[in-house]
Design an enzyme around this catalytic site. Structure first.
Site, PDB file in Angstrom:
ATOM      1  N   GLU A 162       0.849  -1.030  -0.141  1.00 44.26           N
ATOM      2  CA  GLU A 162       0.008  -0.074   0.013  1.00 44.26           C
ATOM      3  C   GLU A 162       0.913   1.372   0.066  1.00 44.26           C
ATOM      4  OE1 GLU A 162      -3.400   0.263  -0.536  1.00 44.26           O
ATOM      5  OE2 GLU A 162      -2.491   2.338  -0.673  1.00 44.26           O
ATOM      6  N   LYS A 222       8.327  -1.693  -2.355  1.00 46.15           N
ATOM      7  CA  LYS A 222       7.664  -0.811  -1.275  1.00 46.15           C
ATOM      8  C   LYS A 222       8.772  -0.234  -0.334  1.00 46.15           C
ATOM      9  CE  LYS A 222       4.977   0.797   1.768  1.00 46.15           C
ATOM     10  NZ  LYS A 222       4.182   2.120   1.300  1.00 46.15           N
ATOM     11  N   CYS A 278       6.159   4.499   9.314  1.00 39.13           N
ATOM     12  CA  CYS A 278       6.778   3.709   8.553  1.00 39.13           C
ATOM     13  C   CYS A 278       8.346   4.165   7.669  1.00 39.13           C
ATOM     14  CB  CYS A 278       5.995   3.479   7.161  1.00 39.13           C
ATOM     15  SG  CYS A 278       4.514   2.549   7.621  1.00 39.13           S
TER      16      CYS A 278
END
Ligand code: NAD
Ligand code: UGA
Length: 479
Positions: A162, A222, A278
């Site tokens: 995502e 990612k 993150c």
């Protein structure tokens, strides 16, 4: 392969908004989001949709449209796994706090638990989707667990990382730059699973924004995307310090750089340092992976992004102390903004936590105001650091629900989140109620420097010449 039931394990910042958008766009698919956190699920089911646990502009509206129709939130993980043809795993993957890889590697304990639970419950073939951000080659570990502990059913494992950013999650989900799907594209079953997932996204995402790759490229892309984004912030923050010394203005430098189409203008906003759940964890994970392959130069290169970010937070706090005549002991310092960026109530790794902690070490009295973050969260963030006792944190920091009260009798204000409302305050009133000289340290370059100086503040803004007042005085003399 027709998908009628989707299950998502993990009702957090990713699982909740992502599934809400899928449910909105695919009214014929039943989407069930499950979590072991009962409180969180109860909040997602709250009659008042404004009480859902995650604040994201536009999210409450989408949830109210789909919830109860084809979007469900539940703690019954087994039932949702059993019914679903497609299972998204969207659980947390924080940095390990113990054992091998402590402080660097991703903790995959929750991922493994999900895999074991799926394997024990599943009675028919399933498509398993890695939605969480994972170290490259995690799909191989998942496969091992699923096949070694399962009931003989078949699994296809896809990577579908995502890329949403908090604060703009809904916008990012509705109009993604790209949807990345990695799968076992060398087999027919793998290609079918990839197609089934792409077909879900095709309901609203144009074909040319859907990219399919092998699983490992998807997993690694990612981590790499976050590392590149964070690197830009650390790069401009490194320049901000040089700007402060030389009279250059970091915004002007960023604008000049960004107009080069090869560089581009986004993610060049200098700040008190990047936060969020993150960037740091994913770069540390990348560093750990590189080290584990013996790629020490690669590891060192990326680690520098974190080192620069820690430096930026630290020097911001040091600058407050230095400017306040080398001591903040017993002085009230108002902290405006606790979230790691505007338009979210998420505080994970927020720069504000570290700046406040540093000021508390210097015996300051920290007064916090944030429009969306709750008092309990602020204390929990300070307590989590373990720098001092809970009692000491309570005693030396106060949380206010009114920004004017937070700033009253303060020696200085630190702006740490770029909430737009801060710029609209009655700054004359704030100035009148502060101790003098009244200092502002703008970690987000949010406030109008000339306006603040005219009111009487001494303002220091990231990446602007340090002696602004002196410069302003000399300009006044010259004119
Ligand atoms: P989060 O902590 O908000 O949510 C994770 C949820 O998973 C929690 O509510 C937790 O209770 C639940 N959970 C954990 N183990 C479980 C289990 N075994 N069964 C059921 N529920 C379980 O995390 P998040 O911010 O949503 O992030 C999830 C993943 O997505 C992470 O890997 C993160 O790196 C990645 N990611 C996050 C963002 C973001 O903006 N937050 C963006 C992109 C990717
Ligand atoms: C980031 C990425 O932008 C998402 O694409 C990714 O999906 C997500 O991480 C993730 O994997 O979790 P997020 O952390 O939600 O999203 O927010 P960002 O907008 O990236 O901001 C991160 C931090 O960098 C914030 O503290 C922000 O204030 C800071 N930042 C960002 C800057 O200081 N300057 C900038 O120019 C941009």
């Amino acid at each position: 392969m027709e998908i009628k039931n989707i299950c998502c394990i993990g009702a957090g910042y990713v699982g909740g908004p992502t599934m809400a958008v899928i449910a909105q766009k695919c009214p014929d698919i039943k989407v069930t989001v499950v979590d072991i956190n009962e409180k969180r699920i109860a909040a997602w089911n709250d009659d008042n949709v404004n009480n859902i646990p995650i604040y994201e502009p536009g999210l409450a509206q989408i949830v109210s449209e789909a919830r109860g129709r084809n979007l469900f939130f539940s703690t019954d993980v087994d039932a949702a796994i059993d019914k679903a043809e497609m299972i998204f795993i969207s659980v947390n993957t924080p940095t390990k706090t113990y054992g091998i890889g402590k402080g660097m590697a991703a903790d995959l304990k929750w991922i493994e638990l999900c895999a074991r639970q799926i394997a024990s419950v599943a009675k028919n073939d399933k498509i398993i989707i890695e939605k969480s951000t994972l170290p490259v080659r995690t799909a191989a570990a998942l496969k091992d667990i699923l096949y070694n502990t399962g009931n003989g059913v078949k699994y296809q494992i896809l990577s579908n990382p995502e890329f949403l950013a908090e604060g703009t999650a809904v916008k990012d989900l509705l109009n993604p730059d790209r949807v990345l799907v990695g799968g076992d594209i060398d087999t027919e079953e793998g290609r079918q699973a990839v197609k089934a997932l792409c077909d879900v996204y095709r309901r609203w995402v144009p074909d040319n924004h859907i990219l399919t790759t092998n699983v490992w490229s998807s997993e690694l892309s990612k981590l790499t995307a976050n590392a590149f984004l964070a690197q830009r912030v650390s790069s401009i923050n490194a320049m901000s310090q040089l700007c402060e010394k030389t009279g250059a203005d970091v915004n002007e430098v960023a604008k000049a750089l960004g107009m080069d189409s090869r560089i581009g203008s986004k993610f060049l906003k200098s700040s008190v340092g990047f936060g969020g759940s993150c960037f740091q964890k994913d770069i540390l994970n990348l560093v750990y992976i590189a080290k584990s392959f013996g790629l020490n130069e690669v590891a060192d290169y990326w680690e520098q992004v974190i080192i620069m970010n820690d430096h930026q937070k630290r020097r911001f706090a040091d600058n407050i102390i230095k400017t306040l005549f080398n001591t903040v002991s017993g002085k009230k310092i108002a902290v405006l903004g606790w979230a790691f960026k505007k338009d979210t109530n998420d505080t994970r790794e927020s720069a504000a936590i570290y700046v406040a902690d540093h000021l508390l070490n210097e015996e300051a009295e920290v007064a916090v105001y944030d429009p969306k973050v709750e008092e309990a969260q602020i204390y929990s963030d300070l307590n989590y650091l373990g720098t001092r006792s809970k009692e000491a944190n309570r005693k030396n920091s106060q949380v206010y629900s009114d920004p004017y009260e937070a700033c009253k009798d303060a020696h200085a204000i630190a702006v740490l989140t770029e909430w737009e409302e801060f710029a609209t305050y009655d700054w004359e009133k704030i100035y009148d109620n502060m101790l003098k000289p009244a200092f502002i340290f703008d970690g987000r370059d949010l406030l109008d420097i000339q306006k603040m100086m005219k009111i009487g503040f001494i303002i220091k803004s990231i990446g602007k010449p340090t002696e602004l007042k002196v410069l302003a005085d000399s300009t006044a003399l010259a004119s």
